[in-house]
Scaffold this motif. Structure first.
Motif, PDB file in Angstrom:
ATOM      1  N   SER A 100       0.809  -1.222   0.000  1.00 23.96           N
ATOM      2  CA  SER A 100       0.000   0.000   0.000  1.00 23.96           C
ATOM      3  C   SER A 100       0.839   1.268   0.000  1.00 23.96           C
ATOM      4  O   SER A 100       0.315   2.344  -0.260  1.00 23.96           O
ATOM      5  CB  SER A 100      -0.962   0.007   1.190  1.00 23.96           C
ATOM      6  N   TRP A 101       2.122   1.163   0.294  1.00 23.23           N
ATOM      7  CA  TRP A 101       2.923   2.397   0.302  1.00 23.23           C
ATOM      8  C   TRP A 101       4.031   2.411  -0.754  1.00 23.23           C
ATOM      9  O   TRP A 101       4.862   3.304  -0.781  1.00 23.23           O
ATOM     10  CB  TRP A 101       3.504   2.687   1.682  1.00 23.23           C
ATOM     11  N   GLU A 102       4.023   1.431  -1.639  1.00 20.70           N
ATOM     12  CA  GLU A 102       4.988   1.459  -2.737  1.00 20.70           C
ATOM     13  C   GLU A 102       4.537   2.453  -3.816  1.00 20.70           C
ATOM     14  O   GLU A 102       3.386   2.869  -3.849  1.00 20.70           O
ATOM     15  CB  GLU A 102       5.149   0.055  -3.336  1.00 20.70           C
ATOM     16  N   ASP A 103       5.443   2.803  -4.707  1.00 19.68           N
ATOM     17  CA  ASP A 103       5.180   3.851  -5.702  1.00 19.68           C
ATOM     18  C   ASP A 103       3.919   3.586  -6.519  1.00 19.68           C
ATOM     19  O   ASP A 103       3.148   4.505  -6.783  1.00 19.68           O
ATOM     20  CB  ASP A 103       6.371   3.979  -6.664  1.00 19.68           C
ATOM     21  N   LEU A 125       0.767   5.978   5.836  1.00 20.50           N
ATOM     22  CA  LEU A 125       1.647   7.150   5.798  1.00 20.50           C
ATOM     23  C   LEU A 125       2.996   6.848   6.456  1.00 20.50           C
ATOM     24  O   LEU A 125       4.051   7.241   5.944  1.00 20.50           O
ATOM     25  CB  LEU A 125       0.981   8.334   6.500  1.00 20.50           C
ATOM     26  N   GLU A 126       2.960   6.158   7.593  1.00 19.78           N
ATOM     27  CA  GLU A 126       4.216   5.823   8.270  1.00 19.78           C
ATOM     28  C   GLU A 126       5.059   4.861   7.436  1.00 19.78           C
ATOM     29  O   GLU A 126       6.280   4.999   7.355  1.00 19.78           O
ATOM     30  CB  GLU A 126       3.925   5.226   9.651  1.00 19.78           C
ATOM     31  N   GLY A 127       4.407   3.898   6.793  1.00 22.57           N
ATOM     32  CA  GLY A 127       5.126   2.971   5.927  1.00 22.57           C
ATOM     33  C   GLY A 127       5.733   3.688   4.736  1.00 22.57           C
ATOM     34  O   GLY A 127       6.882   3.429   4.357  1.00 22.57           O
ATOM     35  N   ARG A 128       4.970   4.596   4.149  1.00 27.18           N
ATOM     36  CA  ARG A 128       5.480   5.356   3.000  1.00 27.18           C
ATOM     37  C   ARG A 128       6.677   6.218   3.424  1.00 27.18           C
ATOM     38  O   ARG A 128       7.671   6.291   2.705  1.00 27.18           O
ATOM     39  CB  ARG A 128       4.371   6.235   2.426  1.00 27.18           C
ATOM     40  N   GLN A 133      12.412   7.436   3.407  1.00 27.04           N
ATOM     41  CA  GLN A 133      13.641   7.690   4.165  1.00 27.04           C
ATOM     42  C   GLN A 133      14.746   6.718   3.741  1.00 27.04           C
ATOM     43  O   GLN A 133      15.908   7.103   3.640  1.00 27.04           O
ATOM     44  CB  GLN A 133      13.371   7.586   5.669  1.00 27.04           C
ATOM     45  N   GLU A 134      14.367   5.469   3.495  1.00 31.21           N
ATOM     46  CA  GLU A 134      15.338   4.490   2.993  1.00 31.21           C
ATOM     47  C   GLU A 134      15.876   4.928   1.630  1.00 31.21           C
ATOM     48  O   GLU A 134      17.078   4.861   1.369  1.00 31.21           O
ATOM     49  CB  GLU A 134      14.686   3.107   2.868  1.00 31.21           C
ATOM     50  N   ARG A 135      14.970   5.391   0.770  1.00 32.30           N
ATOM     51  CA  ARG A 135      15.372   5.837  -0.566  1.00 32.30           C
ATOM     52  C   ARG A 135      16.296   7.055  -0.467  1.00 32.30           C
ATOM     53  O   ARG A 135      17.268   7.177  -1.216  1.00 32.30           O
ATOM     54  CB  ARG A 135      14.125   6.173  -1.394  1.00 32.30           C
ATOM     55  N   MET A 136      15.971   7.961   0.465  1.00 30.25           N
ATOM     56  CA  MET A 136      16.786   9.157   0.665  1.00 30.25           C
ATOM     57  C   MET A 136      18.211   8.769   1.083  1.00 30.25           C
ATOM     58  O   MET A 136      19.189   9.304   0.556  1.00 30.25           O
ATOM     59  CB  MET A 136      16.127  10.034   1.739  1.00 30.25           C
ATOM     60  N   ALA A 137      18.317   7.820   2.016  1.00 32.44           N
ATOM     61  CA  ALA A 137      19.634   7.362   2.474  1.00 32.44           C
ATOM     62  C   ALA A 137      20.411   6.706   1.332  1.00 32.44           C
ATOM     63  O   ALA A 137      21.623   6.935   1.177  1.00 32.44           O
ATOM     64  CB  ALA A 137      19.477   6.394   3.642  1.00 32.44           C
ATOM     65  N   TRP A 171       6.580  16.349   3.752  1.00 31.45           N
ATOM     66  CA  TRP A 171       5.127  16.357   3.556  1.00 31.45           C
ATOM     67  C   TRP A 171       4.470  15.222   4.325  1.00 31.45           C
ATOM     68  O   TRP A 171       3.448  15.403   5.000  1.00 31.45           O
ATOM     69  CB  TRP A 171       4.872  16.258   2.046  1.00 31.45           C
ATOM     70  N   LEU A 172       5.042  14.035   4.250  1.00 30.76           N
ATOM     71  CA  LEU A 172       4.498  12.873   4.957  1.00 30.76           C
ATOM     72  C   LEU A 172       4.567  13.084   6.465  1.00 30.76           C
ATOM     73  O   LEU A 172       3.632  12.731   7.196  1.00 30.76           O
ATOM     74  CB  LEU A 172       5.271  11.608   4.566  1.00 30.76           C
ATOM     75  N   THR A 173       5.655  13.671   6.948  1.00 33.24           N
ATOM     76  CA  THR A 173       5.799  13.924   8.384  1.00 33.24           C
ATOM     77  C   THR A 173       4.695  14.854   8.872  1.00 33.24           C
ATOM     78  O   THR A 173       4.097  14.632   9.931  1.00 33.24           O
ATOM     79  CB  THR A 173       7.187  14.509   8.684  1.00 33.24           C
ATOM     80  N   ASP A 174       4.390  15.881   8.085  1.00 31.80           N
ATOM     81  CA  ASP A 174       3.327  16.806   8.456  1.00 31.80           C
ATOM     82  C   ASP A 174       1.970  16.102   8.497  1.00 31.80           C
ATOM     83  O   ASP A 174       1.173  16.291   9.427  1.00 31.80           O
ATOM     84  CB  ASP A 174       3.293  17.969   7.460  1.00 31.80           C
ATOM     85  N   LEU A 175       1.707  15.268   7.487  1.00 29.82           N
ATOM     86  CA  LEU A 175       0.461  14.504   7.464  1.00 29.82           C
ATOM     87  C   LEU A 175       0.366  13.555   8.660  1.00 29.82           C
ATOM     88  O   LEU A 175      -0.696  13.415   9.279  1.00 29.82           O
ATOM     89  CB  LEU A 175       0.361  13.696   6.165  1.00 29.82           C
ATOM     90  N   ILE A 176       1.461  12.890   8.977  1.00 32.25           N
ATOM     91  CA  ILE A 176       1.480  11.936  10.089  1.00 32.25           C
ATOM     92  C   ILE A 176       1.199  12.654  11.410  1.00 32.25           C
ATOM     93  O   ILE A 176       0.417  12.161  12.242  1.00 32.25           O
ATOM     94  CB  ILE A 176       2.835  11.186  10.138  1.00 32.25           C
ATOM     95  N   GLU A 177       1.801  13.821  11.606  1.00 32.85           N
ATOM     96  CA  GLU A 177       1.555  14.578  12.841  1.00 32.85           C
ATOM     97  C   GLU A 177       0.082  14.951  12.960  1.00 32.85           C
ATOM     98  O   GLU A 177      -0.513  14.852  14.041  1.00 32.85           O
ATOM     99  CB  GLU A 177       2.429  15.833  12.864  1.00 32.85           C
ATOM    100  N   THR A 178      -0.501  15.381  11.844  1.00 39.53           N
ATOM    101  CA  THR A 178      -1.927  15.735  11.856  1.00 39.53           C
ATOM    102  C   THR A 178      -2.792  14.517  12.173  1.00 39.53           C
ATOM    103  O   THR A 178      -3.714  14.591  12.995  1.00 39.53           O
ATOM    104  CB  THR A 178      -2.335  16.337  10.492  1.00 39.53           C
TER     105      THR A 178
END
Length: 199
Positions: A100-103, A125-128, A133-137, A171-178
């Motif tokens: 559900s969180w793959e591209d 959202l957390e999975g995405r 984050q893995e992709r960024m690293a 963007w995902l972090t903001d959504l997760i906090e909300t």
């Protein structure tokens, strides 16, 4: 790995949730949902619709088609969600595992978030975010390792890709906090922005 046909089935069922649609309108809405770079051809759409009819998740009705929407000689058939189709949509929509969180599928799941339970939205959202984050690293490591050998255009392209991933993580972090605030029931946090930032 997510199969393109599974993503298309979820998108079709989600779009049929509110009202019957004929193939032309479905294709138009699917293109809007999936984006112009994943435009759906009739050669993909109609076999999908036939599969869904065969499984009993949708039914075809030429009487339910909206008059005047599509001119031409061919009969306009509207597709409508059945009771079994609504159950299947709920199962697919509420799937919160890695697929559900793959591209290929995240955008469709996200487009259906208005119908999705809050705890499922949060898991997706957390999975995405973890995946991004893995992709960024990986991108940072690759750029650091190969920087000396890259010409400036290739390097600029990789930096552009990294910036896009970093924006999505924010963007995902903001959504997760909300989502966490709403799940935790913190109405007193009135100074927090309630909507997501644009990526």
């Amino acid at each position: 790995m997510v199969r393109r046909s599974d993503v298309l089935e979820l998108a079709v069922l989600g779009l049929l949730r509110d009202a019957p649609l004929h193939g032309y309108e479905l294709r138009k809405r699917l293109t809007a949902l999936l984006g112009p770079f994943r435009a759906i051809s009739y050669g993909s759409l109609y076999p999908c619709l036939r599969r869904l009819v065969d499984r009993g998740w949708i039914e075809a009705d030429d009487a339910a088609a909206e008059p005047g929407v599509l001119a031409g000689r061919r009969a306009r058939i509207a597709y409508e969600l059945t009771a079994d189709g609504k159950e299947q949509l709920s199962r697919l929509r509420d799937e919160s595992g890695p697929t559900s969180w793959e591209d290929d599928s995240f955008g469709v799941h996200f487009a259906l978030f208005g119908q999705t339970p809050a705890d499922v939205r949060l898991r997706i959202l957390e999975g995405r975010r973890t995946r991004m984050q893995e992709r960024m690293a990986e991108l940072r490591e690759s750029m650091a390792r190969r920087r000396e050998r890259l010409d400036r255009y290739t390097l600029a392209l990789q930096e552009h890709g990294l910036e896009a991933v970093e924006r999505e993580v924010r963007w995902l972090t903001d959504l997760i906090e909300t989502e966490r605030d709403e799940l935790g029931g913190h109405p007193d946090r009135s100074n927090r922005r309630r909507g997501p930032r644009n990526p």
